[in-house]
Scaffold this active site. Structure first.
Site, PDB file in Angstrom:
ATOM      1  N   ARG A   1     -11.083 -35.342  -8.869  1.00 31.94           N
ATOM      2  CA  ARG A   1      -9.413 -34.815  -8.137  1.00 31.94           C
ATOM      3  C   ARG A   1      -8.817 -35.399  -7.329  1.00 31.94           C
ATOM      4  NH1 ARG A   1      -8.452 -28.734  -6.287  1.00 31.94           N
ATOM      5  NH2 ARG A   1     -10.310 -29.574  -4.651  1.00 31.94           N
TER       6      ARG A   1
ATOM      7  N   ARG B   1       4.547 -47.135  14.178  1.00 33.63           N
ATOM      8  CA  ARG B   1       5.022 -45.568  13.444  1.00 33.63           C
ATOM      9  C   ARG B   1       6.570 -46.413  12.335  1.00 33.63           C
ATOM     10  NH1 ARG B   1       9.577 -42.072  12.726  1.00 33.63           N
ATOM     11  NH2 ARG B   1       8.299 -39.908  12.087  1.00 33.63           N
TER      12      ARG B   1
ATOM     13  N   GLU C   1      -0.148 -19.470  -5.891  1.00 34.50           N
ATOM     14  CA  GLU C   1      -1.463 -19.390  -5.533  1.00 34.50           C
ATOM     15  C   GLU C   1      -1.626 -18.393  -4.252  1.00 34.50           C
ATOM     16  OE1 GLU C   1      -2.603 -23.741  -5.520  1.00 34.50           O
ATOM     17  OE2 GLU C   1      -0.530 -24.092  -4.502  1.00 34.50           O
TER      18      GLU C   1
ATOM     19  N   LEU D   1      -2.274 -25.967  -7.062  1.00 33.77           N
ATOM     20  CA  LEU D   1      -3.430 -27.109  -6.990  1.00 33.77           C
ATOM     21  C   LEU D   1      -3.701 -27.001  -7.824  1.00 33.77           C
ATOM     22  CD1 LEU D   1      -5.511 -29.305  -4.988  1.00 33.77           C
ATOM     23  CD2 LEU D   1      -6.654 -27.192  -4.389  1.00 33.77           C
TER      24      LEU D   1
END
Length: 287
Positions: free
Chosen positions: A52, A101, A183, A207
């Site tokens: 994963r 940044r 979920e 997920l």
């Protein structure tokens, strides 16, 4: 004992560990993570977590800082150095620290990905009293971004959901989008009616849980029926049992949703049996 952590190629005492203020996980939530459980000093479902992780990195076009074999050795060494018998190993990979940044991604040829791992010692993880008591949950609106299948470090809303549950005096929350449960804040959601387990199908909306895959496989082997489809809070409230799965909770019964008891209001026999099967089989396959 001082905990040893791993940061960008070094094993360090936790108080010496540092990352750059320009790391993109800090500035942009530009990172992915995995959490692997440890039982009896061994890693549970590591291959699934590694696979994963590779997918998450690929979906974000993010280079891996090491091979999966190297990652396994880092996990094992941290478990050994920190004397973990039961606990967790947290892994985070970031796009790196380009030195300033910018919204644009840095050139991977000049900006190496970042990697951090640390352990959490959790004695009694497998024999959690919560499994015998069961969880009480509330439902909340799901307002996360649309790629929940990528396990990123964008965890602000799940954290807010945990705090909503805490404020309501319960254990957790299930998120609802367009009338259907997606979920839990850090877990996959299920209910049982008769001999059938119902859980949302895999998509970008949830997920792709490693524990989810294993539990559904074990359930099928135990001759349980499985329906992967959308379902409502009302369906779950009318079920015989409900439960969640995650790498750290394994299989955890849910006994109340939005103030309504599920079944008898106590952990159901099938959820408890699935937890037992999962723990037994996972220990056998642990590395």
């Amino acid at each position: 004992m001082t905990r040893t952590v791993y940061v960008n190629g070094e094993y360090l005492p936790e108080h010496e560990a540092k990352v750059s203020i320009f790391d993109r996980a800090f500035l942009m939530a530009d990172g992915v993570y995995e959490v692997t459980s440890v039982l009896d000093g061994k890693l549970i479902d590591f291959a699934g977590h590694a696979k994963r992780l590779e997918r998450s990195l690929s979906e974000l076009d993010m280079p891996s800082p090491c091979t999966m074999d190297e990652l396994l050795e880092i996990h094992r060494k941290l478990v050994e150095l920190n004397g973990i018998e039961e606990g967790l190993v947290y892994l985070q990979v970031t796009r790196g620290a380009p030195g300033d940044r910018d919204f644009a991604w840095p050139d991977p040829e000049t900006c190496a990905p970042g990697i951090v791992l640390f352990t959490q010692n959790k004695p009694g993880l497998a024999n959690s009293p919560a499994a015998q008591k069961g969880m009480k949950i509330i439902s909340i609106e799901d307002v996360r971004w649309g790629r929940r299948d990528i396990k990123t470090v964008q965890l602000l809303y799940p954290s807010m959901g945990k705090m909503m549950a805490k404020k309501a005096g319960v254990d957790d929350a299930w998120m609802v989008q367009d009338g259907f449960v997606t979920e839990g804040t850090s877990n996959n959601a299920y209910f049982i009616k008769g001999n059938t387990i119902v859980t949302r199908a895999l998509s970008n909306d949830i997920l792709h849980g490693i524990t989810r895959a294993a539990v559904l496989r074990f359930a099928a082997e135990a001759q349980m029926q499985i329906e992967e489809r959308n379902f409502t809070i009302e369906e779950a409230q009318a079920a015989d049992e409900a439960f969640i799965t995650s790498a750290s909770a394994f299989v955890m019964p849910v006994v109340e949703i939005d103030g309504q008891a599920i079944g008898s209001g106590t952990p159901g026999p099938l959820a408890l049996r699935l937890r037992e099967i999962y723990l037994d089989e996972s220990r056998k396959a642990a590395v």
